[in-house]
Design a protein around this motif. Structure first.
Motif, PDB file in Angstrom:
ATOM      1  N   ALA A 290      41.906   8.493   1.999  1.00 36.83           N
ATOM      2  CA  ALA A 290      42.401   7.117   1.925  1.00 36.83           C
ATOM      3  C   ALA A 290      41.290   6.120   2.227  1.00 36.83           C
ATOM      4  N   MET A 291      41.231   5.075   1.435  1.00 42.30           N
ATOM      5  CA  MET A 291      40.228   4.026   1.591  1.00 42.30           C
ATOM      6  C   MET A 291      40.852   2.816   2.272  1.00 42.30           C
ATOM      7  N   PRO A 292      40.201   2.238   3.271  1.00 42.37           N
ATOM      8  CA  PRO A 292      40.745   1.041   3.921  1.00 42.37           C
ATOM      9  C   PRO A 292      40.961  -0.091   2.923  1.00 42.37           C
ATOM     10  N   ASP A 293      42.053  -0.812   3.068  1.00 44.24           N
ATOM     11  CA  ASP A 293      42.362  -1.914   2.157  1.00 44.24           C
ATOM     12  C   ASP A 293      41.323  -3.027   2.223  1.00 44.24           C
TER      13      ASP A 293
ATOM     14  N   ALA B 164      20.405   8.720  12.279  1.00 46.25           N
ATOM     15  CA  ALA B 164      19.443   9.116  13.311  1.00 46.25           C
ATOM     16  C   ALA B 164      19.429   8.120  14.465  1.00 46.25           C
ATOM     17  N   LYS B 165      19.493   6.835  14.150  1.00 44.56           N
ATOM     18  CA  LYS B 165      19.534   5.821  15.209  1.00 44.56           C
ATOM     19  C   LYS B 165      20.828   5.932  16.010  1.00 44.56           C
ATOM     20  N   LEU B 166      21.933   6.169  15.314  1.00 43.56           N
ATOM     21  CA  LEU B 166      23.223   6.320  15.982  1.00 43.56           C
ATOM     22  C   LEU B 166      23.207   7.531  16.917  1.00 43.56           C
ATOM     23  N   ALA B 167      22.434   8.553  16.549  1.00 48.01           N
ATOM     24  CA  ALA B 167      22.334   9.766  17.361  1.00 48.01           C
ATOM     25  C   ALA B 167      21.398   9.595  18.554  1.00 48.01           C
TER      26      ALA B 167
ATOM     27  N   THR C  33      32.857   9.615   7.140  1.00 52.13           N
ATOM     28  CA  THR C  33      33.592   8.468   6.601  1.00 52.13           C
ATOM     29  C   THR C  33      34.281   7.685   7.719  1.00 52.13           C
ATOM     30  N   ALA C  34      34.652   8.361   8.802  1.00 51.37           N
ATOM     31  CA  ALA C  34      35.221   7.641   9.949  1.00 51.37           C
ATOM     32  C   ALA C  34      34.215   6.625  10.477  1.00 51.37           C
TER      33      ALA C  34
ATOM     34  N   ASN D  52      32.613   0.811  10.480  1.00 52.94           N
ATOM     35  CA  ASN D  52      31.457  -0.082  10.328  1.00 52.94           C
ATOM     36  C   ASN D  52      30.291   0.296  11.239  1.00 52.94           C
ATOM     37  N   GLN D  53      30.267   1.543  11.715  1.00 53.69           N
ATOM     38  CA  GLN D  53      29.120   2.002  12.497  1.00 53.69           C
ATOM     39  C   GLN D  53      27.965   2.404  11.587  1.00 53.69           C
TER      40      GLN D  53
END
Length: 247
Positions: free
Chosen positions: A39-42, A92-95, A206-207, A212-213
């Motif tokens: 499912a794709m966010p509206d 990589a930055k998020l990690a 996808t989460a 928006n992360q």
């Protein structure tokens, strides 16, 4: 790919994660198993949602599961303008990693910094292999992402630290490489192959996109009728991120 064109269908805002399509994937319609839909966010436009799916899946799998990137490590992206590496930089930055990147020109170097790269090397200005060696006090980096292949793999082996990992997800400069295997056993380097990912990998990454992360990197949106021009731009490496074709 998206399910646009079926506005009255309950699945009209679903996105196909992948499909086996004989002859290519530039069709306006495609039939896939329901389990391959998410499912794709509206709140998202189709182009914004579709553009990062495959490349973010590939980047997530190669860094988090194959290379097992950990917080505090250093990672080098060989190339920044492609879809996979533009997402890999963000992952990589998020990690919690420190990110070095090799850019093809000044413009791509600047866009790489905007994505969060800590140190950008313009390959038209410096010998990036030697520069990585110098910047890391002759240690090298923990992980190298190399999807270029023939033109860069030997330099990547010089830039990686002892006991480091080189993850290979492509071969844009050619698949056949002559290497000095002494690098591999003397430095105890791991050469790791990776491609795409599992259904769980897809749900995980996808989460992050929906929250928006991670942000899609779209160079431009073009009509399908200009597909030949779009592919030509990619062959010449003119884009930064994804080119999206719409019906």
């Amino acid at each position: 790919m998206s399910s646009s064109g079926a506005e009255k269908s309950p699945s009209a805002r679903d996105i196909a994660s992948w499909a086996n399509i004989p002859g290519g994937g530039a069709g306006e319609y495609v039939v896939v198993p329901a389990k391959n839909l998410l499912a794709m966010p509206d709140s998202l436009e189709f182009a914004t949602a579709a553009a990062p799916l495959l490349v973010s899946l590939t980047a997530w799998r190669m860094l988090m599961h194959r290379a097992k990137l950990r917080a505090g490590e250093t990672v080098l992206m060989v190339g920044t303008g492609g879809g996979v590496n533009s997402m890999a930089i963000q992952i990589a930055k998020l990690a919690g990693a420190t990110v070095y990147a090799v850019a093809g020109n000044k413009e791509k170097a600047e866009k790489s910094r905007e994505l969060g790269v800590d140190v950008v090397l313009d390959r038209t200005q410096v010998d990036w292999g030697r520069e990585i060696y110098r910047l890391t006090s002759k240690r090298g980096v923990d992980v190298v992402v190399d999807n270029v292949g023939k033109a860069t793999l030997n330099t990547s082996m010089g830039a990686v630290a002892r006991g480091g990992r080189i993850v290979i997800v492509g071969n844009t400069s050619g698949p056949e490489v002559e290497i000095d295997i002494r690098y591999i056993f003397a430095k105890q380097i791991s050469l790791i192959g990776s491609t795409m990912g599992t259904h769980q990998d897809f749900r995980d990454v996808t989460a992050l996109l929906w929250e928006n992360q991670l942000k899609p990197v779209i160079d431009r949106v073009m009509p399908l009728s200009e597909g030949r021009e779009a592919y030509s731009m990619m062959e010449q490496g003119k884009q930064f991120g994804k080119i999206v074709l719409t019906p």
